[in-house]
Enzyme design. Sequence first.
Site, PDB file in Angstrom:
ATOM      1  N   HIS A   1      39.549   3.517   7.343  1.00 29.55           N
ATOM      2  CA  HIS A   1      39.410   2.674   6.157  1.00 29.55           C
ATOM      3  C   HIS A   1      38.152   3.107   5.406  1.00 29.55           C
ATOM      4  CE1 HIS A   1      39.125  -0.662   3.517  1.00 29.55           C
ATOM      5  NE2 HIS A   1      38.100  -1.212   4.127  1.00 29.55           N
TER       6      HIS A   1
ATOM      7  N   CYS B   1      41.650  -5.500   4.601  1.00 27.13           N
ATOM      8  CA  CYS B   1      41.525  -4.040   4.742  1.00 27.13           C
ATOM      9  C   CYS B   1      42.323  -3.487   5.915  1.00 27.13           C
ATOM     10  CB  CYS B   1      40.057  -3.650   4.877  1.00 27.13           C
ATOM     11  SG  CYS B   1      39.118  -4.171   3.437  1.00 27.13           S
TER      12      CYS B   1
ATOM     13  N   ASN C   1      36.632   1.307  -2.291  1.00 26.81           N
ATOM     14  CA  ASN C   1      37.406   0.544  -1.302  1.00 26.81           C
ATOM     15  C   ASN C   1      38.601  -0.110  -2.005  1.00 26.81           C
ATOM     16  OD1 ASN C   1      38.389  -1.246   0.589  1.00 26.81           O
ATOM     17  ND2 ASN C   1      36.394  -2.111   1.122  1.00 26.81           N
TER      18      ASN C   1
HETATM   19  O1  UT7 Z   1      36.150  -3.386   3.627  1.00 28.71           O
HETATM   20  C1  UT7 Z   1      36.047  -4.594   4.276  1.00 28.71           C
HETATM   21  C2  UT7 Z   1      34.856  -4.748   5.108  1.00 28.71           C
HETATM   22  N1  UT7 Z   1      33.647  -4.565   4.355  1.00 28.71           N
HETATM   23  C3  UT7 Z   1      32.753  -3.674   4.723  1.00 28.71           C
HETATM   24  O2  UT7 Z   1      32.979  -2.944   5.663  1.00 28.71           O
HETATM   25  C4  UT7 Z   1      31.439  -3.643   4.002  1.00 28.71           C
HETATM   26  C5  UT7 Z   1      30.278  -3.690   4.986  1.00 28.71           C
HETATM   27  N2  UT7 Z   1      28.965  -3.750   4.359  1.00 28.71           N
HETATM   28  C6  UT7 Z   1      28.444  -2.715   3.678  1.00 28.71           C
HETATM   29  O3  UT7 Z   1      29.074  -1.686   3.523  1.00 28.71           O
HETATM   30  C7  UT7 Z   1      27.029  -2.832   3.186  1.00 28.71           C
HETATM   31  O4  UT7 Z   1      26.413  -3.952   3.790  1.00 28.71           O
HETATM   32  C8  UT7 Z   1      26.918  -2.980   1.631  1.00 28.71           C
HETATM   33  C9  UT7 Z   1      27.320  -1.680   0.988  1.00 28.71           C
HETATM   34  C10 UT7 Z   1      27.796  -4.116   1.155  1.00 28.71           C
HETATM   35  C11 UT7 Z   1      25.459  -3.252   1.259  1.00 28.71           C
HETATM   36  O5  UT7 Z   1      24.616  -2.255   1.764  1.00 28.71           O
HETATM   37  P1  UT7 Z   1      23.309  -2.645   2.613  1.00 28.71           P
HETATM   38  O6  UT7 Z   1      22.633  -1.396   2.961  1.00 28.71           O
HETATM   39  O7  UT7 Z   1      23.759  -3.529   3.751  1.00 28.71           O
HETATM   40  O8  UT7 Z   1      22.451  -3.430   1.557  1.00 28.71           O
HETATM   41  P2  UT7 Z   1      21.896  -4.931   1.609  1.00 28.71           P
HETATM   42  O9  UT7 Z   1      22.954  -5.890   1.248  1.00 28.71           O
HETATM   43  O10 UT7 Z   1      21.147  -5.147   2.877  1.00 28.71           O
HETATM   44  O11 UT7 Z   1      20.835  -4.861   0.459  1.00 28.71           O
HETATM   45  C12 UT7 Z   1      19.660  -4.026   0.559  1.00 28.71           C
HETATM   46  C13 UT7 Z   1      18.892  -4.112  -0.739  1.00 28.71           C
HETATM   47  C14 UT7 Z   1      18.685  -5.549  -1.240  1.00 28.71           C
HETATM   48  O12 UT7 Z   1      17.429  -5.601  -1.901  1.00 28.71           O
HETATM   49  P3  UT7 Z   1      16.150  -6.245  -1.164  1.00 28.71           P
HETATM   50  O13 UT7 Z   1      16.548  -7.651  -0.851  1.00 28.71           O
HETATM   51  O14 UT7 Z   1      15.938  -5.415   0.050  1.00 28.71           O
HETATM   52  O15 UT7 Z   1      15.088  -6.116  -2.199  1.00 28.71           O
HETATM   53  C15 UT7 Z   1      19.777  -5.732  -2.254  1.00 28.71           C
HETATM   54  O16 UT7 Z   1      19.436  -6.692  -3.234  1.00 28.71           O
HETATM   55  O17 UT7 Z   1      19.634  -3.462  -1.762  1.00 28.71           O
HETATM   56  C16 UT7 Z   1      19.844  -4.349  -2.861  1.00 28.71           C
HETATM   57  N3  UT7 Z   1      21.141  -4.079  -3.455  1.00 28.71           N
HETATM   58  C17 UT7 Z   1      21.311  -3.184  -4.445  1.00 28.71           C
HETATM   59  N4  UT7 Z   1      20.434  -2.416  -5.112  1.00 28.71           N
HETATM   60  C18 UT7 Z   1      20.931  -1.615  -6.071  1.00 28.71           C
HETATM   61  C19 UT7 Z   1      22.347  -4.596  -3.124  1.00 28.71           C
HETATM   62  N5  UT7 Z   1      23.296  -4.075  -3.903  1.00 28.71           N
HETATM   63  C20 UT7 Z   1      22.681  -3.199  -4.737  1.00 28.71           C
HETATM   64  C21 UT7 Z   1      23.133  -2.349  -5.748  1.00 28.71           C
HETATM   65  N6  UT7 Z   1      22.229  -1.582  -6.394  1.00 28.71           N
HETATM   66  N7  UT7 Z   1      24.434  -2.264  -6.089  1.00 28.71           N
END
Ligand code: UT7
Length: 332
Positions: free
Chosen positions: A256, A116, A286
């Site tokens: 980004h 990125c 992204n």
């Molecule tokens: O571009 C290169 C660098 N990358 C980035 O900058 C990305 C950085 N990370 C992020 O932007 C975020 O961490 C994500 C968007 C990838 C994920 O968001 P989050 O708020 O950190 O969610 P999480 O992974 O902590 O998941 C929270 C909950 C989980 O459920 P439980 O375990 O709390 O029951 C996931 O299973 O949300 C669930 N979840 C979803 N639910 C519905 C994860 N993905 C989804 C989804 N739809 N698509």
Amino acid sequence: MSKIRATITGIGGFVPDCILDNEELSHMVDTSDEWIMQRVGIKERRILKEKGKATSDMGAMAVKELLEKTNTRPEKVDLLICATITADVPYPATGNIISYKTGLRNAFSYDVSAACSGFIFSLETARRFIESGKYKKVIVVGADMMSTITDYTDRKTCPLFGDGAGAVLLEPTTEDVGIFDSIMGVDGEGFQFLHCKAGGSLKPPTHETVNAREHFVYQEGQPVFKVAVSKMADISVEIMKRNNIQPEELAWLVPHQANMRIIEATARRMGIRKEQVMINIHNYGNTTAATVPLCLWDYEKKLKKGDNLILTAFGAGYTWGTIYLKWAYNGN
Ligand code: UT7
């Protein structure tokens, strides 16, 4: 003699027509428009679906538009640098293929792999070629076909990515515009949280790697999120400070586009308003190396000569980079 500075003199862009929206995604995996909008801020993304088309085709479309808009003859271009992590083939470089497809027959070209941050790293490199005085026209392309490395059975990653390409032309200037400063960095500790498990020399492709879905993006979202927020904010604040830019003097932050929450946190730390931030994550998601040039492409009409811009990115590696520049022309 006044110093030669590199300045952006034009922008080209390309996104495929095909739209994959949150509604359609919610039929593919267990997700919802509400979750994606709240946690990430993406509404839809573009997907290149035509058979036989690849990253270089999107890059070539962006470069063709750039050449046309800037009235540049292809044979006048000295160098093309392509930032990508989704090369057409392992070799030769996608940059070479783009140069061939756009008739840059006097240019040399190569790829930069910095995920990125690829566009920012490439811009910093291209800038130095111009400053050397030897090269007069350098094109930087950021292009990624993320749909080819996205696992559409994994709800944690498949809403995040889209396809697209953006390109800028860099030329020398002795006016008070162009690229003034930069901060670049990497940290290999980040590898574990964001990478592709197979397909390289560490783990060449086999039936097993394909069956284990190891050719797709692997990301542990939360650790990446934490470092992304702090790094993007830290470097953006630092570059403002050391160039003496007050929040109200900044025309645009060009961040980004990985997550709306990361963008907002960065803007907050910089003390700037949302109206000073280029945002198109809702439309494209992204697109990795293409996010920053696609923002410039979308906002070009609003840009004015002398505007202070800070470009900032964070990505796999980890990699990060920020560039401070003064815009060189009126976009309209
Ligand atoms: O571009 C290169 C660098 N990358 C980035 O900058 C990305 C950085 N990370 C992020 O932007 C975020 O961490 C994500 C968007 C990838 C994920 O968001 P989050 O708020 O950190 O969610 P999480 O992974 O902590 O998941 C929270 C909950 C989980 O459920 P439980 O375990 O709390 O029951 C996931 O299973 O949300 C669930 N979840 C979803 N639910 C519905 C994860 N993905 C989804 C989804 N739809 N698509």
